[in-house]
Design an enzyme around this catalytic site. Structure first.
Site, PDB file in Angstrom:
ATOM      1  N   PRO A 100      -4.663   2.888  14.272  1.00 52.34           N
ATOM      2  CG  PRO A 100      -3.367   3.380  12.339  1.00 52.34           C
ATOM      3  CD  PRO A 100      -4.173   2.381  13.017  1.00 52.34           C
ATOM      4  N   GLY A 152       0.700  -1.232  -0.099  1.00 51.81           N
ATOM      5  CA  GLY A 152      -0.101   0.151   0.051  1.00 51.81           C
ATOM      6  C   GLY A 152       0.920   1.131   0.008  1.00 51.81           C
ATOM      7  CB  SER A 206      -8.623   0.795  11.495  1.00 46.68           C
ATOM      8  OG  SER A 206      -9.271   1.833  11.674  1.00 46.68           O
ATOM      9  CE1 TYR A 211     -11.220   0.666   5.991  1.00 43.49           C
ATOM     10  CE2 TYR A 211     -11.894   1.941   7.741  1.00 43.49           C
ATOM     11  CZ  TYR A 211     -10.739   1.674   7.040  1.00 43.49           C
ATOM     12  OH  TYR A 211      -9.416   1.759   7.503  1.00 43.49           O
ATOM     13  CE  LYS A 225      -8.090  -1.693   8.416  1.00 45.09           C
ATOM     14  NZ  LYS A 225      -7.103  -1.678   7.417  1.00 45.09           N
TER      15      LYS A 225
END
Length: 329
Positions: free
Chosen positions: A172, A10, A115, A144, A148
């Site tokens: 994060p 990424g 995340s 989404y 995660k």
């Protein structure tokens, strides 16, 4: 200086581009595993391998001779997909492909970017969240967020069941901070939207903010510290902020744009009502107006990490958007 090779997946993204820059500055050799190598920063010190999270092709080549992997890649569409498996399957299977290839190649450690979505999107009555918390993947959450949770759970299960490489996970919150290129991420795009007058009304929603430079610094510390193996670390700056407070910060920093930033904050009841017909507000409605207290104590204690103030991060994001010509006068 070091001769160690680090693979970054990424690498075209906001975190990935900063990761490559920081690793090069630290003297590492860098290989990037990306879908579009032509978008990678031109540098003779960077090797590029074309891969896809949904394919086994080239992953062995990507990890050959690599000591560490920073796995950032995960689907993040700007609009929710019709079928959530479009997010969940590549996020999970891509992570398992990276771990399998790393295991086969003898990679020492994988630092995975998960995340805060995998931590704190199942609301707790006391509103306090740390690395012991997990979002319930069976809850009423956006695709989404579910992707995660599923991907990180799969990573921990894989390492438990099959052994090495060592795994460390970074979780994060909203990642802001200066852009290194004109490609706008979801978070930095929010600042752009504010400064272009695209969101005059915002939901009452509080969230954590962290600077991309600090996220990368935490990855570096997690890669090198023996104490980080088998651990997850939340990356968050100061106290949670809101869309409205972010707008006020931007108005103070750039008063010439003050008339463009959000001027109205919806009440919790208005958010819940609007979410019935507007999927974009579903996340805000699910958090029920809670002001979360998100702990970064573990990263500070174990890894000596010290994030920037949130205001600095937001303002530096805005300044970089202006410098790149992405905000009209």
């Amino acid at each position: 200086m070091t001769n160690d090779m680090v693979l970054v997946t990424g690498a075209n993204g906001h975190v990935g581009s900063h990761s490559v820059a920081r690793l090069l500055d630290e003297g590492y050799r860098v290989r990037v595993a990306v879908r579009h190598p032509e978008q990678v920063r031109a540098d003779s010190r960077i090797e590029a391998v074309t891969v896809d999270l949904s394919s086994d092709a080239n992953w062995d080549k990507a990890v050959d001779g690599v000591r560490y992997v920073w796995h950032h890649a995960s689907p993040f569409p700007f609009t929710p997909p019709e079928n959530e498996d479009e997010l969940i399957v590549p996020a999970r299977d891509g992570t398992l492909r990276v771990l399998a290839a790393a295991r086969k190649a003898g990679v020492e450690r994988v630092v995975m970017t998960s995340s805060y979505a995998a931590v704190g999107y199942t609301v707790k009555p006391d509103g306090h969240y740390d690395e012991s918390d997990w979002t319930d993947p069976a809850g009423d959450i956006a695709p989404y967020i579910r992707s995660k949770v599923v991907a990180e759970r799969a990573a921990w299960d894989d390492v438990r069941d099959h052994g090495g490489p060592e795994l460390t996970v970074i979780n994060p919150t909203g990642i802001f901070g200066p852009l290194l290129n004109p490609r706008v991420s979801a978070s930095t795009g929010l600042v752009k939207t504010f400064l272009t007058g695209g969101m005059p009304v915002v939901p009452r929603m509080y969230f954590g903010v962290v600077d991309v430079r600090d996220v990368v610094d935490l990855h570096l510390r997690a890669m090198l510290s023996p104490a980080a193996a088998g651990e997850r670390f939340i990356a968050v700056g100061d106290a949670a902020t809101s869309f409205y407070e972010m707008g006020r910060e931007l108005a103070r920093h750039l008063p010439q744009y003050a008339d463009r930033v959000p001027a109205t904050e919806l009440t919790d009841e208005q958010v819940r009502e609007a979410a019935r017909t507007n999927p974009a507000l579903r996340e805000a409605a699910g958090l029920r107006g809670q002001i979360p207290v998100i702990s970064n104590a573990k990263a500070r204690r174990v890894l000596g990490w010290a994030p920037r103030p949130v205001g600095t991060t937001i303002n530096d994001t805005a300044d970089s958007l202006l410098a790149l010509g992405l905000i009209p006068a």
